[in-house]
Design an enzyme around this catalytic site. Sequence first.
Site, PDB file in Angstrom:
ATOM      1  N   TYR A   1       0.830  -1.205   0.000  1.00 33.23           N
ATOM      2  CA  TYR A   1       0.000   0.000   0.000  1.00 33.23           C
ATOM      3  C   TYR A   1       0.867   1.259   0.000  1.00 33.23           C
ATOM      4  O   TYR A   1       0.652   2.183  -0.790  1.00 33.23           O
ATOM      5  CB  TYR A   1      -0.918  -0.021   1.220  1.00 33.23           C
ATOM      6  CG  TYR A   1      -1.822   1.183   1.362  1.00 33.23           C
ATOM      7  CD1 TYR A   1      -3.057   1.225   0.726  1.00 33.23           C
ATOM      8  CD2 TYR A   1      -1.446   2.277   2.140  1.00 33.23           C
ATOM      9  CE1 TYR A   1      -3.902   2.323   0.861  1.00 33.23           C
ATOM     10  CE2 TYR A   1      -2.276   3.380   2.278  1.00 33.23           C
ATOM     11  CZ  TYR A   1      -3.497   3.397   1.633  1.00 33.23           C
ATOM     12  OH  TYR A   1      -4.325   4.487   1.759  1.00 33.23           O
TER      13      TYR A   1
ATOM     14  N   LYS B   1       1.516   4.366  -2.882  1.00 34.35           N
ATOM     15  CA  LYS B   1       1.384   5.792  -2.533  1.00 34.35           C
ATOM     16  C   LYS B   1       2.699   6.540  -2.770  1.00 34.35           C
ATOM     17  O   LYS B   1       2.702   7.689  -3.235  1.00 34.35           O
ATOM     18  CB  LYS B   1       0.949   5.936  -1.081  1.00 34.35           C
ATOM     19  CG  LYS B   1      -0.448   5.400  -0.776  1.00 34.35           C
ATOM     20  CD  LYS B   1      -1.517   6.170  -1.501  1.00 34.35           C
ATOM     21  CE  LYS B   1      -2.912   5.773  -1.046  1.00 34.35           C
ATOM     22  NZ  LYS B   1      -3.972   6.504  -1.771  1.00 34.35           N
TER      23      LYS B   1
END
Length: 261
Positions: free
Chosen positions: A124, A128
């Site tokens: 994740y 980002k």
Amino acid sequence: MGMRAAIVVGATGLTGASLVEQLCENDEYVSVTVIARKKPVFTHPKLEIKIRDFDRLEEQDIEFAHELYCCLGTTIKKAGSREMFEKVDFEYPLAIASLAKKRGIPHFLVITSMGAKESSPFYYNRVKGKLEQDLIELGLQRLSIIRPSLLVGQRHEFRLGEKAGEKVLKLAQPLLIGPLKAARAIEASQVAKAMIIIALYEKQQPVTIYKSPHLAKLDYPEIIVKEDVSRETLFNWDKHKLSDTVVDKEVHFQHDDQEQK
């Protein structure tokens, strides 16, 4: 009253929904446009809704605005696969930023994550981090990267993992001091408020990263209201009269027939 226009993508999420409401209530903004795949519940006279398929978003779909706020974000579970997660959290924000640049929008604000880093061991955070890096390389006029910790607030959807994390962080909140303070949960409404403050009042720089502790402290500048002078004070001649003691000075008038010096 100001004359600003804003565009918001990701307006149906926790932060995006609060952001749209706060923008509409802010006197600096006369126009707020939401680009979304489904219609938000909130309505307002300032608000214009554009229902669009983000896979087919084109330059003419994005009109000029002073700020474009990107609040797009999902989870792998909700997206259904890593591929779809990357589409929502990476491909769409990057494509929208590129269109914003072409349209001459001077400020792009995007929500990423507290641990965003391309080299992160967590998938994740890697996604980002890659988004942040590609946005920086895009060369936007002004880029503000918003890195909140766990967002809390009243969601329309239930996310078991986030609810569990929220409860744990609330219990651990008093222990999160010093370097751990950055991990404290933050209200989504405060992140939305901070984004508007950044747009209106923060120093303009090509790229700025705002971490969660700083976002939590941001507030509108205090407005100093000048005290009205009452009519009685204004026309209090006793207060403004000349001193009772007057020193007379001898005054000599020069006649025309006197020699000029």
